[in-house]
Enzyme design. Structure first.
Site, mmCIF file in Angstrom:
data_model
loop_
_atom_site.group_PDB
_atom_site.id
_atom_site.type_symbol
_atom_site.label_atom_id
_atom_site.label_comp_id
_atom_site.label_asym_id
_atom_site.label_seq_id
_atom_site.Cartn_x
_atom_site.Cartn_y
_atom_site.Cartn_z
ATOM 1 N N TRP A 52 0.809 -1.228 0.000
ATOM 2 C CA TRP A 52 0.000 0.000 0.000
ATOM 3 C C TRP A 52 0.843 1.280 0.000
ATOM 4 O O TRP A 52 1.753 1.399 0.810
ATOM 5 C CB TRP A 52 -0.914 0.010 1.231
ATOM 6 C CG TRP A 52 -1.824 1.185 1.331
ATOM 7 C CD1 TRP A 52 -2.664 1.647 0.373
ATOM 8 C CD2 TRP A 52 -1.995 2.044 2.471
ATOM 9 N NE1 TRP A 52 -3.363 2.740 0.849
ATOM 10 C CE2 TRP A 52 -2.971 3.002 2.119
ATOM 11 C CE3 TRP A 52 -1.440 2.084 3.744
ATOM 12 C CZ2 TRP A 52 -3.399 3.992 3.011
ATOM 13 C CZ3 TRP A 52 -1.859 3.063 4.627
ATOM 14 C CH2 TRP A 52 -2.826 4.010 4.258
ATOM 15 N N TYR A 98 -4.565 -0.372 -5.030
ATOM 16 C CA TYR A 98 -3.248 0.191 -4.714
ATOM 17 C C TYR A 98 -2.585 0.696 -5.992
ATOM 18 O O TYR A 98 -2.285 -0.083 -6.900
ATOM 19 C CB TYR A 98 -2.356 -0.832 -4.014
ATOM 20 C CG TYR A 98 -2.839 -1.259 -2.630
ATOM 21 C CD1 TYR A 98 -3.909 -0.621 -2.006
ATOM 22 C CD2 TYR A 98 -2.232 -2.293 -1.946
ATOM 23 C CE1 TYR A 98 -4.349 -1.006 -0.745
ATOM 24 C CE2 TYR A 98 -2.662 -2.684 -0.671
ATOM 25 C CZ TYR A 98 -3.728 -2.031 -0.086
ATOM 26 O OH TYR A 98 -4.156 -2.427 1.158
ATOM 27 N N PRO A 111 0.456 -1.681 11.510
ATOM 28 C CA PRO A 111 0.896 -1.948 12.885
ATOM 29 C C PRO A 111 1.648 -0.761 13.497
ATOM 30 O O PRO A 111 1.711 -0.632 14.718
ATOM 31 C CB PRO A 111 1.828 -3.160 12.725
ATOM 32 C CG PRO A 111 2.281 -3.115 11.294
ATOM 33 C CD PRO A 111 1.103 -2.573 10.531
ATOM 34 N N ALA A 155 0.803 2.445 12.674
ATOM 35 C CA ALA A 155 -0.023 3.633 12.402
ATOM 36 C C ALA A 155 0.667 4.525 11.378
ATOM 37 O O ALA A 155 0.916 5.714 11.630
ATOM 38 C CB ALA A 155 -0.355 4.375 13.692
ATOM 39 N N ARG A 213 6.111 9.213 4.788
ATOM 40 C CA ARG A 213 4.766 9.020 4.231
ATOM 41 C C ARG A 213 3.885 10.249 4.437
ATOM 42 O O ARG A 213 3.242 10.724 3.516
ATOM 43 C CB ARG A 213 4.105 7.786 4.869
ATOM 44 C CG ARG A 213 2.713 7.538 4.326
ATOM 45 C CD ARG A 213 2.049 6.319 4.951
ATOM 46 N NE ARG A 213 2.675 5.074 4.520
ATOM 47 C CZ ARG A 213 2.248 3.871 4.886
ATOM 48 N NH1 ARG A 213 1.192 3.761 5.671
ATOM 49 N NH2 ARG A 213 2.863 2.775 4.471
ATOM 50 N N GLY A 256 4.644 -2.624 6.463
ATOM 51 C CA GLY A 256 4.856 -1.769 5.304
ATOM 52 C C GLY A 256 6.248 -1.178 5.445
ATOM 53 O O GLY A 256 6.735 -1.009 6.565
ATOM 54 N N ASN A 313 12.086 -4.027 11.304
ATOM 55 C CA ASN A 313 10.766 -4.470 11.748
ATOM 56 C C ASN A 313 10.664 -5.993 11.857
ATOM 57 O O ASN A 313 9.956 -6.522 12.710
ATOM 58 C CB ASN A 313 9.691 -3.934 10.799
ATOM 59 C CG ASN A 313 9.687 -2.411 10.756
ATOM 60 O OD1 ASN A 313 10.343 -1.757 11.565
ATOM 61 N ND2 ASN A 313 8.965 -1.837 9.810
HETATM 62 P P1 NDP Z 1 2.794 0.635 8.911
HETATM 63 O O1 NDP Z 1 1.836 1.211 9.872
HETATM 64 O O2 NDP Z 1 3.841 -0.267 9.453
HETATM 65 O O3 NDP Z 1 3.481 1.845 8.102
HETATM 66 C C1 NDP Z 1 4.524 1.586 7.208
HETATM 67 C C2 NDP Z 1 5.293 2.870 6.914
HETATM 68 O O4 NDP Z 1 5.885 3.385 8.106
HETATM 69 C C3 NDP Z 1 6.433 2.628 5.963
HETATM 70 O O5 NDP Z 1 6.013 2.636 4.621
HETATM 71 C C4 NDP Z 1 7.381 3.740 6.323
HETATM 72 O O6 NDP Z 1 6.906 4.949 5.727
HETATM 73 C C5 NDP Z 1 7.231 3.816 7.841
HETATM 74 N N1 NDP Z 1 8.125 2.893 8.537
HETATM 75 C C6 NDP Z 1 8.022 1.528 8.621
HETATM 76 N N2 NDP Z 1 8.995 1.005 9.368
HETATM 77 C C7 NDP Z 1 9.747 2.046 9.791
HETATM 78 C C8 NDP Z 1 10.892 2.123 10.608
HETATM 79 N N3 NDP Z 1 11.439 1.025 11.147
HETATM 80 N N4 NDP Z 1 11.408 3.361 10.852
HETATM 81 C C9 NDP Z 1 10.847 4.470 10.324
HETATM 82 N N5 NDP Z 1 9.759 4.448 9.525
HETATM 83 C C10 NDP Z 1 9.196 3.243 9.265
HETATM 84 O O7 NDP Z 1 2.046 -0.231 7.802
HETATM 85 P P2 NDP Z 1 1.164 0.217 6.533
HETATM 86 O O8 NDP Z 1 0.269 1.345 6.870
HETATM 87 O O9 NDP Z 1 2.059 0.351 5.364
HETATM 88 O O10 NDP Z 1 0.266 -1.080 6.359
HETATM 89 C C11 NDP Z 1 0.897 -2.335 6.065
HETATM 90 C C12 NDP Z 1 0.139 -3.044 4.974
HETATM 91 O O11 NDP Z 1 -1.198 -3.285 5.392
HETATM 92 C C13 NDP Z 1 -0.032 -2.260 3.656
HETATM 93 O O12 NDP Z 1 1.099 -2.319 2.827
HETATM 94 C C14 NDP Z 1 -1.218 -2.976 3.050
HETATM 95 O O13 NDP Z 1 -0.802 -4.192 2.455
HETATM 96 C C15 NDP Z 1 -2.079 -3.269 4.270
HETATM 97 N N6 NDP Z 1 -3.115 -2.220 4.446
HETATM 98 C C16 NDP Z 1 -4.422 -2.612 4.309
HETATM 99 C C17 NDP Z 1 -5.438 -1.716 4.431
HETATM 100 C C18 NDP Z 1 -6.846 -2.190 4.277
HETATM 101 O O14 NDP Z 1 -7.763 -1.364 4.194
HETATM 102 N N7 NDP Z 1 -7.085 -3.478 4.206
HETATM 103 C C19 NDP Z 1 -5.188 -0.280 4.693
HETATM 104 C C20 NDP Z 1 -3.779 0.024 4.857
HETATM 105 C C21 NDP Z 1 -2.799 -0.921 4.748
HETATM 106 P P3 NDP Z 1 7.850 6.163 5.261
HETATM 107 O O15 NDP Z 1 9.264 5.683 5.172
HETATM 108 O O16 NDP Z 1 7.291 6.575 3.947
HETATM 109 O O17 NDP Z 1 7.650 7.226 6.287
#
Ligand code: NDP
Length: 323
Positions: free
Chosen positions: A21, A54, A212, A214, A231, A290, A300
């Protein structure tokens, strides 16, 4: 890696999975997407999550291309799609929602984009007030019987809607939903813990949970502002900022600041602690991670070590912060 049953089904999913996503097909390029899938796979991840909506189908194309390129064995990994939002910029009236027509067409389109013969998991991405639940259950049952879908489920349906789908399926000897995909994290938990509670035993429901962290908030990366390369810093995702940061009265940032300070005291990474907290719930079949870069994913994926290391007293302190 640890593997968990998807509810009462026999499917063993990696406790940590990986989703596309807002990253695949938009925020990150094909090479980084390839590196992420490779790193996930090398660390035991066996479930890759996607959806027709997506990047308007582009996320599925990139994932299909990368999985083919990496030559992952089809019997070793699971891939999902979700139907509801459509994949066109302005979907035709027949190409959104959960009608028999769209559920069927979206499945066929996802199979092509992901370059597979069947979807391991196929979700109704939201409830559809304009389609009877019975019609959607029948459409999903047909796809399962045709071998195009192995397990079907819902995402962000109410407990009552899931119960209705299960009851209709059981009464008519149809395949019932096996899983729900809800948001679940330290800041958003009541549906998984309360509303769905009766469905775990009664319907054998599994959960593959999203966001997980947020959207990264729980890593502490927004404690002192919003960086452009994050993000919430992306102008195209302005709508997400309000929902992640919540109402000022929720004081989400205040709680996260206290949480990250506690993580520092414990000598743990806040990201790993927040993910490990999700894994502590036995009703969680898989936590979908993600990441926009491999270093995040590698950090992670080590959440499982934290689960084994952190003591009960620390979890209680965390509960007190988010109470
Ligand atoms: P998270 O809440 O884990 O957010 C992920 C984002 O957080 C990353 O893309 C990155 O963004 C940042 N991040 C992750 N790990 C770290 C770290 N260790 N240090 C710093 N920044 C970090 O998960 P998502 O919101 O991406 O959700 C996970 C999956 O769930 C999605 O890919 C999708 O497959 C699914 N999903 C399903 C939905 C539904 O309606 N069914 C809705 C939303 C998600 P950045 O680097 O850009 O700041």
């Amino acid at each position: 890696m640890q593997y968990r049953r998807l509810g009462s089904s026999g499917l063993q999913l990696s406790a940590l999975s990986f989703g596309a996503w807002v990253t695949f097909g938009s925020q990150i390029g094909r090479d980084e997407s390839r590196n992420l899938i490779a790193a996930a796979w090398d660390n035991g991840v066996n479930f890759f999550d996607n959806a027709e909506g997506y990047a308007k189908g582009r996320a599925e194309e990139v994932m299909g291309d990368v999985i083919a390129d990496l030559r992952l064995p089809r019997d070793g990994y699971c891939v999902s799609s979700k139907v509801f939002f459509g994949s066109a910029e302005e979907p035709a009236p027949t190409q959104r929602g959960l009608s028999r027509k769209h559920v069927t067409d979206a499945c066929h389109a996802a199979l092509k984009r992901l370059r597979v013969d069947y979807l391991d998991l196929y979700y109704c991405h939201r409830p559809d007030a304009e389609t009877p639940i019975s019609e959607t259950v029948l459409a999903m049952d047909t796809l399962v019987r045709q071998g195009k879908v192995l397990y079907w489920g819902t995402s962000e349906w109410s407990g009552a809607q899931i119960a209705e789908a299960v009851a209709f399926a059981r009464a008519n000897h149809l395949y019932a939903p096996s899983m729900e995909q809800p948001q679940y994290n330290l800041l958003h938990r009541s549906r998984v813990e309360r509303e769905y509670a009766p469905l775990y035993a009664d319907a054998g429901l599994g959960t593959t949970i999203w966001s997980p962290l947020a959207s990264g908030l729980l890593t502490g990366k927004y404690n002192d502002g919003i960086a452009e390369d994050s993000r919430l810093g992306q102008s195209s995702l302005g709508w997400l900022q309000a929902s992640v940061l919540g109402e000022p009265a929720d004081d989400r940032l205040g709680k996260v600041r206290r949480f990250t300070a506690l993580a520092a005291e414990l000598g743990e990474s806040p990201a790993q602690l927040a993910i490990a907290w999700c894994l502590r719930n036995p009703q969680v079949s898989s936590v979908i991670l993600g990441a926009s870069r491999v270093s995040q994913l590698e950090e992670n994926l080590r959440a499982l070590d934290v689960l084994a290391r952190v003591e009960e007293g620390a979890w209680q302190q965390i509960e007190a912060i988010f109470a």
